[in-house]
Design a protein around this motif. Structure first.
Motif, PDB file in Angstrom:
ATOM      1  N   VAL A 103       0.813  -1.228   0.000  1.00  0.00           N
ATOM      2  CA  VAL A 103       0.000   0.000   0.000  1.00  0.00           C
ATOM      3  C   VAL A 103       0.844   1.276   0.000  1.00  0.00           C
ATOM      4  N   MET A 104       2.139   1.123  -0.161  1.00  0.00           N
ATOM      5  CA  MET A 104       3.016   2.288  -0.108  1.00  0.00           C
ATOM      6  C   MET A 104       2.833   3.200  -1.324  1.00  0.00           C
ATOM      7  N   ASP A 105       2.782   2.641  -2.503  1.00  0.00           N
ATOM      8  CA  ASP A 105       2.662   3.455  -3.719  1.00  0.00           C
ATOM      9  C   ASP A 105       1.231   3.827  -4.047  1.00  0.00           C
ATOM     10  N   GLU A 106       0.303   2.931  -3.691  1.00  0.00           N
ATOM     11  CA  GLU A 106      -1.093   3.153  -4.048  1.00  0.00           C
ATOM     12  C   GLU A 106      -2.001   2.540  -2.978  1.00  0.00           C
ATOM     13  N   PRO A 107      -2.949   3.298  -2.459  1.00  0.00           N
ATOM     14  CA  PRO A 107      -3.890   2.740  -1.473  1.00  0.00           C
ATOM     15  C   PRO A 107      -4.658   1.564  -2.075  1.00  0.00           C
ATOM     16  N   LYS A 108      -4.975   0.602  -1.217  1.00  0.00           N
ATOM     17  CA  LYS A 108      -5.719  -0.575  -1.667  1.00  0.00           C
ATOM     18  C   LYS A 108      -6.787  -0.921  -0.653  1.00  0.00           C
ATOM     19  N   THR A 109      -7.807  -1.621  -1.133  1.00  0.00           N
ATOM     20  CA  THR A 109      -8.864  -2.093  -0.243  1.00  0.00           C
ATOM     21  C   THR A 109      -8.418  -3.402   0.403  1.00  0.00           C
ATOM     22  N   ILE A 110      -9.111  -3.779   1.458  1.00  0.00           N
ATOM     23  CA  ILE A 110      -8.801  -5.041   2.118  1.00  0.00           C
ATOM     24  C   ILE A 110      -9.023  -6.203   1.151  1.00  0.00           C
ATOM     25  N   THR A 111     -10.053  -6.125   0.346  1.00  0.00           N
ATOM     26  CA  THR A 111     -10.306  -7.180  -0.642  1.00  0.00           C
ATOM     27  C   THR A 111      -9.140  -7.290  -1.619  1.00  0.00           C
ATOM     28  N   LEU A 147     -10.283   1.533   2.546  1.00  0.00           N
ATOM     29  CA  LEU A 147      -9.111   1.822   1.740  1.00  0.00           C
ATOM     30  C   LEU A 147      -7.932   2.073   2.678  1.00  0.00           C
ATOM     31  N   VAL A 148      -6.816   1.408   2.434  1.00  0.00           N
ATOM     32  CA  VAL A 148      -5.661   1.441   3.340  1.00  0.00           C
ATOM     33  C   VAL A 148      -4.463   2.034   2.621  1.00  0.00           C
ATOM     34  N   ARG A 149      -3.703   2.888   3.344  1.00  0.00           N
ATOM     35  CA  ARG A 149      -2.469   3.460   2.801  1.00  0.00           C
ATOM     36  C   ARG A 149      -1.472   3.696   3.928  1.00  0.00           C
ATOM     37  N   THR A 150      -0.206   3.859   3.556  1.00  0.00           N
ATOM     38  CA  THR A 150       0.819   4.195   4.546  1.00  0.00           C
ATOM     39  C   THR A 150       0.740   5.683   4.857  1.00  0.00           C
ATOM     40  N   VAL A 151       1.292   6.078   6.002  1.00  0.00           N
ATOM     41  CA  VAL A 151       1.266   7.490   6.395  1.00  0.00           C
ATOM     42  C   VAL A 151       2.337   8.294   5.677  1.00  0.00           C
ATOM     43  N   ALA A 152       3.314   7.602   5.084  1.00  0.00           N
ATOM     44  CA  ALA A 152       4.404   8.279   4.383  1.00  0.00           C
ATOM     45  C   ALA A 152       4.798   7.448   3.164  1.00  0.00           C
ATOM     46  N   PRO A 153       5.333   8.096   2.133  1.00  0.00           N
ATOM     47  CA  PRO A 153       5.743   7.346   0.942  1.00  0.00           C
ATOM     48  C   PRO A 153       7.037   6.552   1.136  1.00  0.00           C
ATOM     49  N   LYS A 154       7.714   6.777   2.272  1.00  0.00           N
ATOM     50  CA  LYS A 154       8.959   6.064   2.536  1.00  0.00           C
ATOM     51  C   LYS A 154       8.999   5.660   4.006  1.00  0.00           C
ATOM     52  N   ILE A 155       9.342   4.398   4.251  1.00  0.00           N
ATOM     53  CA  ILE A 155       9.518   3.901   5.612  1.00  0.00           C
ATOM     54  C   ILE A 155      10.905   3.294   5.686  1.00  0.00           C
ATOM     55  N   GLU A 156      11.722   3.836   6.559  1.00  0.00           N
ATOM     56  CA  GLU A 156      13.100   3.389   6.708  1.00  0.00           C
ATOM     57  C   GLU A 156      13.223   2.572   7.983  1.00  0.00           C
ATOM     58  N   MET A 157      13.782   1.375   7.879  1.00  0.00           N
ATOM     59  CA  MET A 157      13.948   0.508   9.048  1.00  0.00           C
ATOM     60  C   MET A 157      15.441   0.358   9.337  1.00  0.00           C
ATOM     61  N   ILE A 158      15.821   0.642  10.593  1.00  0.00           N
ATOM     62  CA  ILE A 158      17.225   0.566  11.004  1.00  0.00           C
ATOM     63  C   ILE A 158      17.289  -0.328  12.245  1.00  0.00           C
ATOM     64  N   ALA A 159      18.011  -1.432  12.130  1.00  0.00           N
ATOM     65  CA  ALA A 159      18.178  -2.319  13.278  1.00  0.00           C
ATOM     66  C   ALA A 159      19.663  -2.452  13.573  1.00  0.00           C
ATOM     67  N   THR A 160      20.027  -2.190  14.808  1.00  0.00           N
ATOM     68  CA  THR A 160      21.416  -2.314  15.215  1.00  0.00           C
ATOM     69  C   THR A 160      21.510  -3.452  16.218  1.00  0.00           C
ATOM     70  N   LEU A 161      22.312  -4.454  15.883  1.00  0.00           N
ATOM     71  CA  LEU A 161      22.526  -5.578  16.786  1.00  0.00           C
ATOM     72  C   LEU A 161      23.800  -5.331  17.561  1.00  0.00           C
ATOM     73  N   GLY A 162      23.734  -5.559  18.857  1.00  0.00           N
ATOM     74  CA  GLY A 162      24.922  -5.423  19.672  1.00  0.00           C
ATOM     75  C   GLY A 162      25.086  -4.092  20.331  1.00  0.00           C
TER      76      GLY A 162
END
Length: 124
Positions: free
Chosen positions: A60-68, A109-124
């Motif tokens: 749903v990042m580029d285009e909102p979609k329905t649950i169906t 209709l479902v969409r993300t709150v932003a066009p980009k979601i960045e995930m950063i995971a630091t181990l240790g």
């Protein structure tokens, strides 16, 4: 909002970012239109943002979609998608709106709150 950052960080890191933001506000500087969500434990982050939920976000990042539409494209049960949408909405990563579906009642209709979601995971 232009970007969401999801990261792992300790409490000290959270307060360090908050202190820098407060100093920036005191100087009257503007902020980027972004939001940061922090998890202290990388394992918790990956449990909450499971592979299925990450695929839902991507769908749903580029285009909102329905649950169906999501049940078809993700090959998942409607109840599982609805549950994941609820969790991601509570986290502030998704928004949904009900709209009329002529001849078929109401759809969500479902969409993300932003066009980009960045995930950063630091181990240790």
């Amino acid at each position: 909002m232009t970007k969401v950052i999801i990261r792992t960080d300790k409490v000290d890191g959270f307060f360090d970012r908050a202190r820098k933001a407060a100093q920036k506000a005191d100087r009257g500087e503007s902020f980027k239109k972004s939001a940061t969500f922090s998890f202290e434990d990388p394992q918790e982050m990956f449990m909450v943002l499971s592979e299925a939920r990450r695929r839902l976000l991507l769908e749903v990042m580029d285009e909102p979609k329905t649950i169906t539409q999501l049940t078809v494209s993700l090959h998942r049960e409607r109840s599982a998608i609805t549950k994941d949408i609820g969790l991601l909405e509570r986290l502030g990563l998704l928004v949904s709106q009900k709209r009329s579906n002529p001849g078929h009642g109401i759809e969500k209709l479902v969409r993300t709150v932003a066009p980009k979601i960045e995930m950063i995971a630091t181990l240790g």
